[in-house]
Design an enzyme around this catalytic site. Structure first.
Site, PDB file in Angstrom:
ATOM      1  N   ARG A  16       0.839  -1.207   0.000  1.00  0.00           N
ATOM      2  CA  ARG A  16       0.000   0.000   0.000  1.00  0.00           C
ATOM      3  C   ARG A  16       0.876   1.260   0.000  1.00  0.00           C
ATOM      4  NH1 ARG A  16      -0.615   4.754   2.677  1.00  0.00           N
ATOM      5  NH2 ARG A  16      -0.190   3.674   4.637  1.00  0.00           N
ATOM      6  N   ASP A  17       1.526   1.540   1.098  1.00  0.00           N
ATOM      7  CA  ASP A  17       2.298   2.781   1.192  1.00  0.00           C
ATOM      8  C   ASP A  17       3.434   2.765   0.173  1.00  0.00           C
ATOM      9  OD1 ASP A  17       2.811   5.272   2.241  1.00  0.00           O
ATOM     10  OD2 ASP A  17       3.501   4.582   4.191  1.00  0.00           O
ATOM     11  N   HIS A 208       5.223   4.596  12.673  1.00  0.00           N
ATOM     12  CA  HIS A 208       5.326   4.494  11.209  1.00  0.00           C
ATOM     13  C   HIS A 208       6.352   5.539  10.754  1.00  0.00           C
ATOM     14  CE1 HIS A 208       3.151   4.108   7.173  1.00  0.00           C
ATOM     15  NE2 HIS A 208       3.803   5.243   6.997  1.00  0.00           N
ATOM     16  N   HIS A 210       9.256   6.995   7.916  1.00  0.00           N
ATOM     17  CA  HIS A 210       9.878   7.031   6.590  1.00  0.00           C
ATOM     18  C   HIS A 210      11.341   7.396   6.792  1.00  0.00           C
ATOM     19  CE1 HIS A 210       6.340   6.752   3.795  1.00  0.00           C
ATOM     20  NE2 HIS A 210       5.762   6.798   4.975  1.00  0.00           N
ATOM     21  N   CYS A 241       4.573   9.199  -0.107  1.00  0.00           N
ATOM     22  CA  CYS A 241       3.168   9.587  -0.131  1.00  0.00           C
ATOM     23  C   CYS A 241       2.999  10.598  -1.244  1.00  0.00           C
ATOM     24  CB  CYS A 241       2.740  10.191   1.200  1.00  0.00           C
ATOM     25  SG  CYS A 241       1.046  10.809   1.136  1.00  0.00           S
ATOM     26  N   ASN A 250       9.402   4.283   2.921  1.00  0.00           N
ATOM     27  CA  ASN A 250       9.254   3.887   4.320  1.00  0.00           C
ATOM     28  C   ASN A 250      10.563   3.283   4.795  1.00  0.00           C
ATOM     29  OD1 ASN A 250       6.513   3.420   2.929  1.00  0.00           O
ATOM     30  ND2 ASN A 250       5.986   3.404   5.088  1.00  0.00           N
TER      31      ASN A 250
END
Ligand code: COA
Ligand code: ZN
Length: 300
Positions: A16-17, A208, A210, A241, A250
């Site tokens: 996803r990310d 979370h 990055h 993003c 990430n």
């Protein structure tokens, strides 16, 4: 060292990310093969896709096909983002059992990302979370830009606590405090997450990170020292993003697994298998990946 968690839960967000910010669109079959290899590597929590507007994130326009094609994998939880009721309805239809709603601690970022104020986003999420829970799904909440925002600079820790608390009050079971642009340092983690932990139990918090400025693993260590035992990461270090220009990938799952292995902290993830998963995506994207461990094992 005695105070650090003995095991860590990794939430794999690469599909996803990671993939949402790759220029190359990845075919559904490749995404599913990638996810299959992540399962083989031992990952138990995989964020597979997003039920967002396909105009906003065209890379994940095949969310329904991905969710429907997920492997039968006992003990593995697959999840998907859902920003509104339409997203939730699609998620339920797809058969996925866990969703994530996402807002931020910065007004400007929230507006750019989901075209709502933070308050509007919370008002949209409340019925989405209730309906999801009533349908037997579980829900995670993201608080993006919890440390530094590209548009607003430093973010107040009070704001992060406030938004996190509101999400938990709605019924999410975990809040992912997120450094969306990858600019935080361990001091930010101690300050902001330490403050949040005065009010919210640590088992409700995931972190979370990055790695834009190379601080992600240092931030994980700060999180571990605060007793946090759930971290998001993306295979190969894919990602970013689309609404946070300049945000790079990430934290790479391989690099997290290596560090935790070496510290004697269990993850249940096999590094060599994980590298195979990333290699599959690297060959499709036709580029090398930022993960240090991936690079070490795939010398050009
Ligand atoms: N799934 C599919 N389509 C959706 C949708 C969803 N969850 N939510 C809205 N849409 C569609 C609407 O049907 C509408 O389509 P139309 O133009 O063909 O009529 C269009 O998207 C716009 O809908 P609207 O409700 O006016 O929303 P918006 O334009 O204000 O966008 C979001 C709001 C939240 C839907 C959109 O900004 C979005 O999906 N953002 C996701 C961003 C993201 O994933 N960021 C990365 C994660 S950090
Ligand atoms: Zn992210």
């Amino acid at each position: 060292m005695a105070a650090l968690p003995e095991k860590v839960t990794i939430i794999e967000v690469g599909p996803r990310d990671g993939l949402q910010n790759e220029k190359e669109s990845v075919p559904t079959a490749t995404k599913l093969a990638f996810i299959g290899k992540l399962v083989e590597a031992g990952l138990k929590h995989i964020e597979a896709t997003s039920f967002v507007s396909p105009k906003a994130v065209p890379q994940l326009a095949d969310a329904m096909e991905v969710a429907r094609g997920l492997p039968a994998a006992p003990g593995v939880t697959f999840s998907a983002l859902a920003p509104n009721e339409k997203g939730l309805d699609r998620a339920i239809e797809s058969g996925i059992r866990r969703i994530a709603v996402f807002t931020a601690a910065s007004e400007s970022f929230t507006k750019k990302n989901i075209n709502m104020t933070i308050a509007e986003s919370l008002a949209v999420f409340a019925p989405v979370v209730s309906k999801a829970l009533a349908a037997g799904l579980s829900v995670r909440g993201y608080v993006s830009t919890s440390f530094v925002c590209l548009y607003e600079g430093d973010i107040a820790k009070e704001k992060v606590l406030d938004v996190s608390q509101r999400l938990l009050d709605m019924g999410v079971d975990e809040v992912a405090i997120s450094d969306t642009i990858g600019a935080a340092s361990p001091k930010d983690v101690f300050d902001t997450v330490g403050f949040v932990l005065q009010r919210i139990p640590r088992d409700k918090i995931a972190l979370h990170f990055h790695d834009t400025y190379g601080t992600a693993l240092a931030n994980v260590l700060a999180g571990l020292q605060l007793g946090i035992a759930t971290f998001d990461a993306s295979a190969g270090g894919l990602g970013g993003c689309p609404y946070a220009p300049g945000a790079s990938g990430n934290l790479a799952t391989e690099d997290l697994v290596y560090m935790l292995d070496r510290m004697g902290i269990a993850t249940g993830v096999q590094l060599d298998k994980l590298v195979e998963a990333s290699t599959l995506i690297a060959s499709r994207l036709n580029r090398r990946l930022p993960s240090r461990q991936w690079q070490r094992l795939n010398r050009a």
